[in-house]
Write an enzyme that holds these catalytic residues in place. Structure first.
Site, PDB file in Angstrom:
ATOM      1  CE  LYS A  18      -0.724  -2.386   3.346  1.00 41.02           C
ATOM      2  NZ  LYS A  18      -0.412  -3.185   4.303  1.00 41.02           N
ATOM      3  CD  GLU A  32      -9.923  -5.589  -3.161  1.00 39.40           C
ATOM      4  OE1 GLU A  32     -10.444  -5.363  -4.460  1.00 39.40           O
ATOM      5  OE2 GLU A  32      -9.916  -4.777  -2.403  1.00 39.40           O
ATOM      6  CB  VAL A  59      -7.137  -1.040   0.616  1.00 37.38           C
ATOM      7  CG1 VAL A  59      -7.930  -0.486   1.632  1.00 37.38           C
ATOM      8  CG2 VAL A  59      -6.211  -0.061  -0.131  1.00 37.38           C
ATOM      9  CB  ILE A 105     -12.452  -5.948   3.308  1.00 36.53           C
ATOM     10  CG1 ILE A 105     -12.467  -6.406   4.978  1.00 36.53           C
ATOM     11  CG2 ILE A 105     -13.673  -5.416   2.807  1.00 36.53           C
ATOM     12  CD1 ILE A 105     -12.628  -5.519   5.734  1.00 36.53           C
ATOM     13  N   GLY A 115       2.319 -11.722  14.085  1.00 35.59           N
ATOM     14  CA  GLY A 115       2.473 -11.415  12.609  1.00 35.59           C
ATOM     15  C   GLY A 115       1.707 -10.401  11.890  1.00 35.59           C
ATOM     16  CG  ASP A 165      -1.005   0.063   7.113  1.00 34.96           C
ATOM     17  OD1 ASP A 165      -0.366  -0.717   6.307  1.00 34.96           O
ATOM     18  OD2 ASP A 165      -2.193  -0.077   7.368  1.00 34.96           O
ATOM     19  CE  LYS A 214      -3.522  -1.165   4.880  1.00 40.64           C
ATOM     20  NZ  LYS A 214      -3.753  -1.921   6.229  1.00 40.64           N
TER      21      LYS A 214
END
Ligand SMILES: NC(=O)c1ccc[n+]([C@@H]2O[C@H](COP(=O)([O-])OP(=O)(O)OC[C@H]3O[C@@H](n4cnc5c(N)ncnc54)[C@H](OP(=O)(O)O)[C@@H]3O)[C@@H](O)[C@H]2O)c1
Length: 430
Positions: free
Chosen positions: A117, A141, A144, A148, A199, A213, A217
């Site tokens: 991202k 995909e 983000v 989902i 993780g 982060d 997005k």
């Protein structure tokens, strides 16, 4: 059934079955960490996807691996120049190197899937230009909200409908930390260590905890949902690095939780604003119950109404699932339409005032922020609630981090120059 219809159905079925019988897509996988291994593992379990990992590139030749060393290349350039590969999947943890690899692949007109991202948010205009010039395709995909399917939903399904807001929890690891602090009473440091052990956290935890982060997005979603191309620095991002039990308790007093909410909000006069900050979220919000590493997105569309998507936002299998959904889409030559970006109608604004809760003992910073309409001020806990100009917050973003201040928005936003009575009705879907 009419002959024409049955012929067209037969034709469609023929096209589908020829796709199904087509040779497997040959994947070159760059990166074999959390995401890369997730992709590989799902493909072992789902041979019906008609794609196979042909080559894997990693960086460190000395690292112990779950596959024999002969399965790896230690130079990603080899995959870049291998004409036998149909799709390159880029899943490395180095944004500048990811951009070098992805832009070189697109420069060859190749099909590429990335989970990165930060790289997409920083370079979207260049990545679009490369696809336009050389005919390649880039899908992202997984970049983000993990599993989902939010980018395709916004790009394809809502490609032409005005959206009042798109808001949600876009970062699994900060949400995990907040859940541990709220539910178990964990200290911030212990909760972060747990997120890392599971993780969920990026290699550099600052990206998650200081909300860089989810800001990346938000940049990506602004392009697909609103047709607005933003640079990440234009968006206010405030994180949870300095959150304490005092802040969690303050929220709980009014039956609320603190969540890091990324919100893209349509304003009057064809304006858009984007905020990525901690926010007080009440029980009536769909985001209230989005806990642990889960992500949730609320789409408030002008005609479709409100929709809510919830799913795992991080981890090898959820993110690998999104990567492989892109690989499968490439079989049908899917590409993003960027319909709203092709006909931009909105201007980005930060000319607003937002109501925040701020906890700091730094008097200089308090003065610099210029609070107005203060509704609460508690000297003993060192917090204040009132309105602050968004531009001032943007200007002092780094100073807030350095001072160890914690800020969360209440959800109230108003134009910079109007009186309190004119408060904008924003964030209704939250
Ligand atoms: N983890 C998640 O849940 C998640 C969710 C969504 C998106 N993402 C994104 O997915 C990407 C990968 O994340 P991750 O969590 O899988 O990272 P990771 O576990 O740290 O793994 C990174 C992998 O990239 C490899 N690598 C780094 N530089 C390389 C280079 N120059 N050439 C070849 N391989 C290189 C590393 O090689 P070595 O094994 O040799 O060190 C390692 O295998 C990031 O962009 C991240 O933002 C992650």
């Amino acid at each position: 059934m009419s002959t024409a219809l049955s012929n067209s159905l037969a034709g469609a079925a023929g096209a589908a079955s020829s796709d199904i019988s087509a040779a497997p897509l040959r994947i070159g996988l760059i990166g074999f960490g959390c995401v890369g291994q997730g992709v590989y593992d799902i493909l072992q379990r789902l041979p019906g996807l008609v794609a196979e990992v042909r080559r894997i590139a990693v960086k460190d030749p000395t690292k112990p691996r779950s596959l024999p060393v002969s399965a790896f290349s230690f130079d990603a350039n080899e995959l870049l120049h291998d004409p036998e590969l149909d799709v390159l999947v880029e899943a490395i943890d180095d944004a500048p190197e990811a951009f070098r690899l992805v832009s070189a692949a697109l420069g060859q007109g190749r099909k590429v899937v990335t989970a990165n991202k930060a790289m997409v948010a920083q370079h979207l205009p260049e990545l679009l230009a490369l696809q336009h010039e050389f005919g390649g395709t880039l899908l992202y995909e997984a970049a983000v909200c993990g599993s989902i399917p939010i980018i395709r939903t916004l790009d394809s399904y809502f490609g032409h409908e005005p959206l009042r807001s798109v808001s949600g929890i876009f970062n699994g690891s900060s949400n995990y930390v907040l859940t541990r602090m709220g539910d178990d009473g964990s200290e911030y440091g212990a909760a972060l260590a747990q997120a890392q052990a599971q993780g969920f956290a990026e290699t550099d935890p600052t990206l998650d905890m200081a909300a860089f982060d989810p800001r990346s997005k938000a940049v990506i979603l602004a392009a697909h949902a609103y047709g607005v191309a933003l640079r990440p620095e234009q968006i206010l991002n405030l994180g949870i690095e300095s959150i304490s039990a005092t802040d969690i308790a303050y929220a709980a007093l009014s039956g609320q939780k603190i969540k890091v909410v990324a919100g893209l909000y349509l304003l009057p006069d064809n304006q858009l604003t984007v905020l990525v900050t901690p926010q007080f979220v009440s029980r009536t919000s769909p985001l209230y119950t989005v806990d642990d590493e889960f992500n949730g997105v609320v789409i408030d569309a002008e005609f479709a109404g409100t929709q809510f998507l919830r799913g795992r936002g991080a981890g090898g299998h959820p993110t690998g699932s999104a990567v492989l959904a892109d690989v499968a889409a490439l079989r049908g030559n899917y590409r993003y339409a960027y319909a709203k970006l092709a006909a931009p109608q909105l201007a980005y604004t930060t000319d607003l005032e937002i109501e925040i809760y701020l906890r700091t003992s730094n008097e200089v910073l308090l003065d610099q922020l210029g609070f107005t309409d203060i509704t609460e001020e508690a000297d003993e806990d060192g917090y204040i609630v009132g309105y602050v100009p968004l531009d001032t917050l943007l200007h002092h973003r780094d100073a807030l981090r350095k001072a160890g201040a914690f800020a969360a928005r209440t959800g109230n936003v108003r134009p910079a120059t109007t009186q309190p009575a004119d408060a904008l009705a924003l964030a209704t879907a939250e």
